[in-house]
Enzyme design. Sequence first.
Site, short mmCIF file in Angstrom:
data_model
loop_
_atom_site.label_atom_id
_atom_site.label_comp_id
_atom_site.label_asym_id
_atom_site.label_seq_id
_atom_site.Cartn_x
_atom_site.Cartn_y
_atom_site.Cartn_z
N SER A 210 4.24 -21.95 -18.34
CA SER A 210 4.38 -20.51 -18.25
C SER A 210 4.77 -19.86 -19.58
CB SER A 210 5.38 -20.20 -17.15
OG SER A 210 5.52 -18.82 -16.96
N THR B 4 17.02 -22.78 -13.66
CA THR B 4 16.18 -23.37 -14.70
C THR B 4 16.95 -23.77 -15.96
OG1 THR B 4 15.74 -21.22 -15.72
CG2 THR B 4 14.19 -21.91 -14.00
C1 16G Z 1 11.44 -19.37 -12.30
C2 16G Z 1 10.80 -18.63 -11.17
C3 16G Z 1 11.05 -17.14 -11.30
C4 16G Z 1 12.53 -16.86 -11.42
C5 16G Z 1 13.15 -17.69 -12.52
C6 16G Z 1 14.66 -17.56 -12.47
C7 16G Z 1 8.67 -19.05 -10.01
C8 16G Z 1 7.20 -19.23 -10.15
N1 16G Z 1 9.36 -18.83 -11.15
O1 16G Z 1 10.84 -19.07 -13.52
O2 16G Z 1 10.54 -16.54 -10.16
O3 16G Z 1 12.75 -15.51 -11.68
O4 16G Z 1 12.82 -19.05 -12.33
O5 16G Z 1 15.27 -18.38 -13.43
O6 16G Z 1 9.24 -19.15 -8.94
P1 16G Z 1 16.81 -18.69 -13.40
O7 16G Z 1 17.13 -19.37 -12.09
O8 16G Z 1 17.05 -19.56 -14.59
O9 16G Z 1 17.54 -17.39 -13.52
MG MG Z 2 4.45 -17.63 -15.46
#
Ligand code: 16G
Ligand code: MG
EC number: 5.4.2.3
Length: 554
Positions: free
Chosen positions: A68, A522
Amino acid sequence: MDEIQIASLLKSSELFPIPQSVKLSYGTAGFRGDAKLLESTVYRVGILSALRSLKLGSATVGLMITASHNKVSDNGIKVSDPSGGMLSQEWEPFADQIANASSPQELVSLIREFMEKEEIMIGEKNKGAEVWLGRDTRPSGESLLRAAEIGVGSILGSVAIDIGILTTPQLHWMVRAKNKGLKATENDYFENLSTSFMCLIDLIPVSGNDKLEISKLLVDGANGVGGQKIEELRGSLSNLDLEIRNTGRDGGVLNEGVGADFVQKEKVLPLGFGSKDVGMRCASLDGDADRLVYFYIPSESSEKVELLDGDKILSLFALFIKEQLNILGDDKEGKQSRLGVVQTAYANGASTDYLKQLGLDVVFAKTGVKHLHEKAAEFDIGIYFEANGHGTILFSESFISWLVSKQKDLTDKGQGGSEEHKAVSRLVAVSNLINQAVGDALSGVLLVEVILQHMGSSIQKWNVLYKDLPSRQIKVEVPDRTAVVTTSEETEALRPLGIQDAINSEINKYPRGRAFIRPSGTEDVVRVYAEASTQEAADSLANSVAQLVKSFLG
Ligand code: 16G
Ligand code: MG
């Protein structure tokens, strides 16, 4: 699992030893990391996807190789379920286990155990698995594709089909179409977009003889796959003047100073855009084209852009859909059609107020597309968006059938030219245009563009539907982010005990104050979000909440 199958798995897994010291997690949206370390992971997810297909009666499963908006040296892998949605959450723990299995023997025994538990059979009784593989433009995509193919092929009788370079939403769309028995090639995808877009264009009310003047849309393709695909699509569209920049063909680097993630987080111009573009309507896609934001440059002297994020796109969509439903009235067997919108805690408070004031049912979901998608699917029409630009509009099967039969009824009654017929036809066309599998920047752009033309609105006019409250986000590093436990909507912290009371007393100091904390899905951090009536107040609230996080968890 018989001896031949075991031997096949052992042999292939020896080609992909697991790198030391990486602990992988399927996370919010698949595995991601440095591409050099991912071959064993991708190989193993190849195995998982074949098993998923077998579990679901040999339905086609998708595997997307992409990271992504991450930097170009990263890559990643995520699974599309046969429905076109994300991999069922029930399988995520298995994904984590096999990705981290330290030896071929451990891998085989985990697979064997899981197959027994899930009652997955390999052999004559089954047709064999089918997995479609897509990848974005990253240079590492090709070698990872090989790893995925070997993974799929190591489950006997399975086939892996390379569908080529695609956006993430294209692959999801194709997998969904294939399993519904519909036409499912990339060309079919493009054709579906252009036909439904043109259908909506034809349904735009014409006031007098004025021909709408269509101003040019500037697209930032993030130097990735989205820019290239929208170029391909452009050929089959009329009534849309597109200029595409950052296609990756002019030497720019994927996601570097460009793309939806960059523009949304930094609120500054992407590379390739400048003072000559003041006031123009601009759109930015992310690296795999499942996120979309709009922006414009308010004046030559301004360094910041005026951002129209996922919340604004959601509001525009909601307004348009609501207008069509109002034309239809309380019709659905006396019941009003259930239109709902789904946001996350990150949605700007001003957007939520605006949507509520439109009389809409607003619900909140946990961060991550899969959570929003699930909630949106509970409505006749469910619109979901994250502020960061991930989102789409879901139409329930029963509602689509109702629309289609209503359309036919009206035609049969000789009311083909009525306002009602037009409203129904618009809704049917939207349900075809907007990707029903996942958020899709390409279909999103087309829908925004046609709605703006329909409303005769400029980006500036769209922007003032409501004014965003100033906000601030901070990340805080703590020894253990899992110590933060939130409610299901992530708006309040249940743990550590006492922290929510402390946050609340900070919030109460600020007019229009709102703040929450959540562990990132993430990154190894706790995220803090705050908003208030002024930027200074939002900053100060965010800082005090960050201090609380440190003192409770530091
Ligand atoms: C991922 C998710 C996105 C979300 C982000 C939050 C998908 C395809 N992607 O990129 O939707 O906003 O995580 O990240 O589901 P965080 O948990 O680090 O804040
Ligand atoms: Mg993306």
